[in-house]
Design an enzyme around this catalytic site. Structure first.
Site, mmCIF file in Angstrom:
data_model
loop_
_atom_site.group_PDB
_atom_site.id
_atom_site.type_symbol
_atom_site.label_atom_id
_atom_site.label_comp_id
_atom_site.label_asym_id
_atom_site.label_seq_id
_atom_site.Cartn_x
_atom_site.Cartn_y
_atom_site.Cartn_z
ATOM 1 N N CYS A 130 0.812 -1.215 0.000
ATOM 2 C CA CYS A 130 0.000 0.000 0.000
ATOM 3 C C CYS A 130 0.849 1.271 0.000
ATOM 4 C CB CYS A 130 -0.961 -0.008 1.181
ATOM 5 S SG CYS A 130 -0.215 -0.470 2.751
ATOM 6 N N HIS A 242 -2.721 6.559 4.392
ATOM 7 C CA HIS A 242 -1.277 6.588 4.603
ATOM 8 C C HIS A 242 -0.725 7.926 4.111
ATOM 9 C CE1 HIS A 242 -1.506 2.534 5.761
ATOM 10 N NE2 HIS A 242 -0.812 1.932 4.808
#
EC number: 1.2.1.11
Length: 344
Positions: A130, A242
């Site tokens: 990710c 994130h």
């Protein structure tokens, strides 16, 4: 005629996102099948306005299925992806199990969509980590313009990257702080509520964590093996999204204004960069969005031809489920696969 798509790991955070994104983007399906482990058989998940009951991965027949979006963990992927691929069904796997296999393409469609054509060797395509996915989306257009030599990246990764258990632990610990209950740490090595943990995944012999190693080797495979990269990955008490602080050193000069203009035209990127309080994107705003957001583009005065930027993305979407569906779209749009005829 649409494609028959199976989603393995349909009850997890990423599996549910995969189902939502297939519906949102109107991927051409003839049928969608939700698959899970034995403990989740019969669990209901939503696909658009439909409710699907999970079936058992172990007993499902893939012979008439075109694509399997897999988010069931590395052990399951190592065992099942080759079996599924042998039936002619293309596996798009979200785990780390196949990413560095030389016969398996590692694909971020905005960056290296052409690599998807290499799926034919094993009928497996790997989704990157990710944190890598959003990084290379940001780096690719800048690399094309001025050639990147070196990257130093520090990540601020949400607990959803550790699955539902990570999200539950942040919630329960936060509640415990407010009501003065004892805190339990099960998923993470230290308390995550109102804290930061400078460790994601296990430590390796050189002192880096496996997450940091993944960012290095995956960026080289996806973008350019000549790029030097070092990462420090940190878990933060954020549920979704994130963030990354990225220092980039180029071979050729590139001004912040030039970088801003390039990134504004880049696929999958949105630039929000006002040099004023609040003129940037945080993970809260990126949650639920498809874009990789870039903010705070500025010169790095410590190196020649250096820039610094802030990069934020929804890790469950671009970092996992969205990227997998985009790979499926590449297969369909480029006619790299055709729907199997239904069994009589």
């Amino acid at each position: 005629m649409g494609y028959k798509v199976a989603v393995a790991g349909a009850t997890g955070n990423v599996g549910r996102e995969m189902l939502d994104i297939l519906a949102e983007r109107r991927f051409p399906v003839s049928e969608v099948v939700a698959l899970a482990s034995s403990r989740s058989i019969g669990t209901e998940v939503s696909f658009g306005d439909k409710i699907l009951k999970c079936r058992h991965l172990d007993t499902y027949d893939f012979s008439d299925t075109d694509i399997c979006l897999m988010s069931a963990g590395g052990d399951v992927a190592r065992e099942w992806a080759p079996r599924i691929g042998a039936t002619g069904c293309v596996v798009i796997d979200n785990s780390s199990a196949w990413r560095m296999d030389p016969d398996v393409p590692l694909v971020v469609p905005e960056v290296n969509a052409d690599a998807a054509a290499g799926f034919t060797k094993k009928h497996i395509i790997a989704n990157p980590n990710c944190s890598t996915a959003q990084l290379v989306v940001a780096l690719k257009p800048l690399h094309d313009a001025a050639k990147i030599k070196r990257v130093v990246v520090s990540t601020y990764q949400s607990v959803s990257g550790a699955g539902k258990e990570g999200m539950d632990e942040l919630f329960s610990q936060t509640r415990s702080v407010f009501v003065s209950d004892p805190l339990e740490s099960k998923k993470f090595p230290k308390r995550i509520a109102f804290n930061l943990i400078p460790q994601i995944d296990v430590f390796m012999e050189d002192g880096f964590t496996k997450e940091e190693w993944k960012m290095v080797v995956e960026t080289k495979k996806i973008l350019d093996p000549k790029i030097k990269l070092v990462a420090t990955c940190v878990r933060v008490p954020v549920f979704i999204g994130h963030s990354e602080a990225i220092n980039i050193e180029f071979e050729n000069p590139l001004s912040p204004d030039e970088a801003r203009d390039i990134l504004r035209e880049a696929p999958g990127v949105l630039v929000i960069d006002k040099h004023e309080p609040g003129g940037y994107i945080t993970p809260h705003e990126a949650a639920g969005e498809d874009a990789t957001y870039i903010s705070r583009i500025r010169d790095d005065p410590t190196v020649e031809n250096g820039l610094v930027l802030w990069c934020v993305s929804d890790n469950l979407r671009k970092g996992a489920a969205l990227n997998a569906v985009q790979i499926a779209e590449v297969l369909a749009n480029r006619k790299l696969i055709t729907p199997k005829q239904k069994a009589a």
